[in-house]
Motif scaffolding. Sequence first.
Motif, short mmCIF file in Angstrom:
data_model
loop_
_atom_site.label_atom_id
_atom_site.label_comp_id
_atom_site.label_asym_id
_atom_site.label_seq_id
_atom_site.Cartn_x
_atom_site.Cartn_y
_atom_site.Cartn_z
N LEU A 36 0.82 -1.22 0.00
CA LEU A 36 0.00 0.00 0.00
C LEU A 36 0.84 1.26 0.00
CD1 LEU A 36 -2.61 -1.02 2.73
CD2 LEU A 36 -3.05 -0.84 0.28
N CYS A 37 2.14 1.10 0.24
CA CYS A 37 3.00 2.24 0.55
C CYS A 37 3.89 2.61 -0.65
CB CYS A 37 3.83 1.89 1.78
SG CYS A 37 4.58 3.30 2.57
N SER A 186 -13.92 1.61 7.25
CA SER A 186 -14.15 0.18 7.03
C SER A 186 -13.40 -0.32 5.81
CB SER A 186 -15.66 -0.07 6.85
OG SER A 186 -15.92 -1.39 6.43
N GLU A 187 -13.49 0.41 4.69
CA GLU A 187 -12.84 -0.01 3.46
C GLU A 187 -11.32 0.05 3.58
OE1 GLU A 187 -14.60 2.62 0.64
OE2 GLU A 187 -16.60 1.69 0.81
N ARG A 188 -10.81 1.06 4.23
CA ARG A 188 -9.36 1.18 4.40
C ARG A 188 -8.82 0.09 5.33
NH1 ARG A 188 -9.10 7.54 5.61
NH2 ARG A 188 -6.82 7.35 5.66
N ASN A 189 -9.59 -0.28 6.34
CA ASN A 189 -9.19 -1.39 7.20
C ASN A 189 -9.13 -2.69 6.40
OD1 ASN A 189 -8.78 -0.05 9.60
ND2 ASN A 189 -10.80 -0.47 10.43
N ALA A 190 -10.13 -2.91 5.55
CA ALA A 190 -10.16 -4.13 4.74
C ALA A 190 -8.94 -4.21 3.83
CB ALA A 190 -11.45 -4.18 3.92
N GLN A 191 -8.51 -3.08 3.27
CA GLN A 191 -7.32 -3.06 2.42
C GLN A 191 -6.08 -3.51 3.18
OE1 GLN A 191 -7.21 1.01 1.11
NE2 GLN A 191 -8.51 0.65 -0.66
N GLU A 198 -15.45 -4.28 12.48
CA GLU A 198 -15.18 -3.91 13.87
C GLU A 198 -13.83 -3.20 13.96
OE1 GLU A 198 -15.38 -7.50 16.15
OE2 GLU A 198 -17.58 -7.49 16.20
N PHE A 199 -13.83 -2.03 14.56
CA PHE A 199 -12.58 -1.28 14.69
C PHE A 199 -12.73 -0.22 15.78
CE2 PHE A 199 -15.14 0.19 11.09
CZ PHE A 199 -15.43 1.50 11.43
N ASN A 200 -11.60 0.28 16.25
CA ASN A 200 -11.57 1.39 17.19
C ASN A 200 -11.37 2.69 16.42
OD1 ASN A 200 -11.82 0.25 19.90
ND2 ASN A 200 -9.89 -0.78 19.45
#
Length: 255
Positions: A36-37, A186-191, A198-200
Motif C-alpha cells: 500500500l505504501c 471500514s474499506e481502508r481497514n479491509a485493504q 469492527e474497529f476502534n
Amino acid sequence: MLTPTAPASTRAVRVRHTTSATRTSARCSSCAMRQLCMPQGVAANELPQLEAVICSARSVRRGESLYRAGDSFDSLYAVRSGSLKTVMAHRDGREQVTGLRLAGEALGLDGISSDQHACSAVALEDSSVCIIPYAELKHLCREIGSMQERLHKLMGEQIVREAAQMMVLGSLSADERVAAFLLDISERNAQRGYSPAEFNLRMTREDMGSYLGMTLETVSRTLSRFQKRGLIDAQGRFIHIVDPEGLRHVGAPSA
C-alpha cells in the motif's frame, strides 16, 4: 547493488534525521504495508535502492506532532504503524482536522510546493513512520521510472482524496457525512487485512466533527441515531458496523 551518492546537503539531512533515540532502521521488504505504501509498483530488485533512501523509522507518541505547519520541508513520511491526523489552523487560532492517515499512507506532500509544511501532523495513537528525505527521493526518481510514477500517483491520490472531502463537506447531510466516514474507515481497514466491520475509532468525536464540518453534539447524536436504527453498535470508540448496506443507503430516497 550500487546506490546513488547523495549530495552533501542531502547527507546532512540524513544525519539530522538519525540522531534521535526514537529512530530505528526501516526495511520495505519486511514491512506488512509495502503493497500500500511507497514500494507499490517498484520491482523487487529495485527495493534495495529505495531502502537506502529511507534513512530510518521514527516513533511518534500519541498527541506528539511529527511536524508542524510552517516547519521547513525536507522529507516525506510513510506511516508504518498507527495513525495520524493532519490539522490546519485558521487565522483566528481555530484548528481544522483535514485528514486521517493510516498505516501504508504517505504524509508530508503538503510541503513540496513551498518548502514549508502547510499543516501539522499529529499522532492519534502511538505510531511509527518511515522518513524519506525528499532530495534523495528525487534523485532516485530520476534513476527508476517506476518510483517517479509511484510518487506522481501518491500526489494524485491526495488530490482525489481532498476533492472527495470537499464533496462530503459541501453536499452531504450530517447523517450522510458520518456514514461516509465510517464506510471509508471500514474499506481502508479491509485493504490492510483488518476487520471491516469492527474497529476502534482513533479520532475523538471532536476530531470527527472538525473533519466532517459538524459540532461534537451533532456527531454524538448521529452515532446514537445510527445505533437505534441498528446500523452500528458503538461502545465508546469501538464501532461494530452491523448493517453496512444500510449505512450506504443513509440519505437515499425511499423506494
